[in-house]
Design an enzyme around this catalytic site. Structure first.
Site, PDB file in Angstrom:
ATOM      1  N   ASP B  97       0.863  -1.182   0.000  1.00 29.27           N
ATOM      2  CA  ASP B  97       0.000   0.000   0.000  1.00 29.27           C
ATOM      3  C   ASP B  97       0.902   1.236   0.000  1.00 29.27           C
ATOM      4  OD1 ASP B  97       0.910   0.269   2.596  1.00 29.27           O
ATOM      5  OD2 ASP B  97      -0.995  -0.234   3.532  1.00 29.27           O
ATOM      6  N   ASP B 275      -7.802  -7.631   0.310  1.00 25.38           N
ATOM      7  CA  ASP B 275      -6.859  -7.860   1.415  1.00 25.38           C
ATOM      8  C   ASP B 275      -7.585  -7.515   2.686  1.00 25.38           C
ATOM      9  OD1 ASP B 275      -5.588  -5.306   3.004  1.00 25.38           O
ATOM     10  OD2 ASP B 275      -6.475  -4.731   1.083  1.00 25.38           O
TER      11      ASP B 275
END
Lengths: 383, 383
Positions: B97, B275
């Site tokens: 991320d 996720d």
């Protein structure tokens, strides 16, 4: 042609080197190569490890703690769930201690009488009585392969009088343990019972204890009451004068030992079996054992170190740098505890395998000298 | 004949069922079967699991957190130690991320400007600046395979004006992320960059954001700003009106989602990648996911239950009774967290494999209906 049934308990010595021996302890659930190190699975788990992983490090046998299991989840419950082997998914031998040591070290308000020990659980304060007979019953309910006699672990220091009184009580309890075990029916026909030599650091008491146990008769003989603060020199002295009083054809087990150099010295003095929480507990607190000495992973010197812990020790931890292990320990990540526990158990089993080979090759003294020089003089950091 | 080089990034849809698709995302470090669930490895470890164990559950790709890794052990250190793949011993794809979400949710004294976000580390209070350019640099140093654009995750609730202002900033940052990523030389030639759609729960803003990202051009498109408290109905509504604005030939990633029933609903709405920390975090707190609903292992009703968690989920946890898992959780044993984490990751991957098969068989609606009936009506206990 059918396979021969496995023996209940058969100890074969393959080679000797001084007082040291290497052999095989054959039992119904599998063979144990000696000298052997038994990882400790206190509460029906070797902390942080799956049983197949413990086996992969080379462990032939685990130790379970009667005191912890009787309180949680309870011996009768374990029995209903397939015994300790089925409950924790380990099908090889298990040795259980008698509960005597933990009852005296972990509980409050305990009261010791001829009958046994009354104590309050460290978990919920409930009152319990542990006697030689109940200890045998619990170990039978757990399905233990090697049952330990119920004894009092004599504290250190103890005067000669204190050590004698304590040892004599343990010998009376040893006889009651023998009777309790033998009353166990099927279990007694499949399992083994070990007696425990007490007597503090006093040679005459150790000799009397060893003789008293042999008069009762056991499958194996443990040396108890050591590694309780007396130091390595006094421990080795006590082994030097105790082992000669033990039968040559039975395995000898030094309870609760120990550091790698303790184990090397005790093997040289004729000990065949060991257990200790050190590899697992140290692993959980960021300590790794290597052949160059213990390593404290939290230390900033490992921050950028690309080397693995020890090329001589095979385990999944070998795939990682010290820098990564340092990171995991600093970050409090479970994987740090897992990898270090795994490495430490693999280190202990590697050491035992090397000791067995050195005895077989009749070069134990040279091996021990080289081990100690590397271990004490290497990459060492204080634990 | 030499093997063809693996593609940088190639997405192939094998079958469709309504809006849902199943396909293969081919990347330099391996193929990813979609719909895919990515276990979260925040600090260079999926908590409590070895990477080979995570792989054995069926995971094709992991997620790493830029924010955590930049602070500890530091992106430059990870780069020097072989990148995130070498550091943590995982050779398949990793998505990182951008750090944007954690900077806003985990830090104090943060200050957001056009340039980026200034914040103090939650670990040691040191001051840092994260910008689109620095986020791209960190993800490059980590060696990420799928790099996420740096954005602001719009909080919920937000007014239309707040959501618009926030989305427009994220779109300017998306363009700067694209430029920063493209300046990354070799890494840009091996890795992929995903843009992130924002716009809160407002259809017009989501549409504008999706169009703005496509004007810049990305390898894949994430839906951000959901699973932040809006609830499943509003999340599904937002997906219903966002997904049609995304290109059909690129993978779609719903960030931070979610519960098993969230995933089933989002797959039906055309999402390809997920996720979430739920399987790992729940495992550490004694919760297991099963096809009959979540199970709270600490509950006394499991104390004597000899059944495994779920016969449909294959993992080492299947060798143990609920009674044993209950015991481990009650005793605070690491192995409880390990086995439940492993089981939960295996459950999620089993669910994803079943969803892929249902799409391939053109029976996704029936699968989803049966799943939800079992999951909500079964052996359920409140999480």
């Amino acid at each position: 042609m059918t396979a021969s049934p496995r023996p209940r308990f058969h100890y074969t010595v393959h080679a000797r080197d001084g007082r040291a021996r290497t052999g095989t302890l054959a039992m119904a659930r599998g063979d144990i190569a000696t000298p052997a190190f038994m990882p400790v699975g206190t509460a029906a788990t070797v902390k942080g490890m799956l049983p197949e992983q413990v086996r992969a490090t080379g462990a032939d046998i685990l130790l379970g703690n009667t005191y912890h299991l009787m309180l949680r989840p309870g011996a009768e419950r374990v029995a209903a769930l397939g015994g300790l082997h089925g409950f924790m998914n380990w099908d090889r031998p298990i040795l259980t201690d008698s509960g005597g040591f933990q009852v005296m070290s972990l509980t409050d308000l305990r009261k010791l009488t001829e009958e046994g020990v009354t104590f309050r659980s460290h978990l919920d304060g409930t009152k319990h009585l542990l006697t030689p007979e109940r200890s045998m019953e619990i170990q039978r309910l757990l399905g233990s392969d090697i049952v330990m006699a119920f004894d009092e672990c004599t504290p250190f220091p103890a005067s000669h009088d204190q050590a004698r009184t304590s040892m004599e009580l343990s010998m009376r309890w040893a006889a009651r343990s023998r009777a309790g075990f033998d009353a166990g029916g099927d279990h007694a026909a499949r399992a083994a019972l070990f007696g425990i030599v007490q007597g503090g650091v006093y040679e005459d008491l150790r000799a009397r204890s060893a003789e008293a146990l042999q008069a009762i008769g056991f499958d194996g003989y443990a040396v108890g009451g050591l590694a309780v603060g007396e130091g390595q020199d006094l421990m080795f002295q006590t082994l030097d004068h105790t082992v000669p009083h033990l039968p040559d054809d039975a395995p000898r087990y030094l309870m609760g030992v120990g550091k790698p150099d303790d184990i090397v010295g005790a093997v040289c003095r004729g000990i065949d079996m060991f257990d200790c929480v050190l590899p697992t507990r140290s692993g959980r607190t960021g300590q790794a054992f290597t052949f160059a000495g213990p390593v404290t992973l939290k230390n900033a010197r490992h921050r950028d170190d690309p080397r693995p812990l020890d090329p001589r020790v095979a385990s999944p931890a070998a795939a990682y740098s010290r820098a990564y292990l340092h990171h995991l320990v600093k970050a409090g990540e479970m994987l740090g505890a897992i990898l270090l526990t795994w490495h430490n158990l693999a280190f202990y089993q590697t050491l035992m395998a090397e000791l067995r080979q050195a005895i077989a090759d009749n070069r134990l003294d040279a091996y021990a000298e080289a081990f100690l020089a590397g271990y004490r003089g290497g990459d060492i950091e204080p634990l």
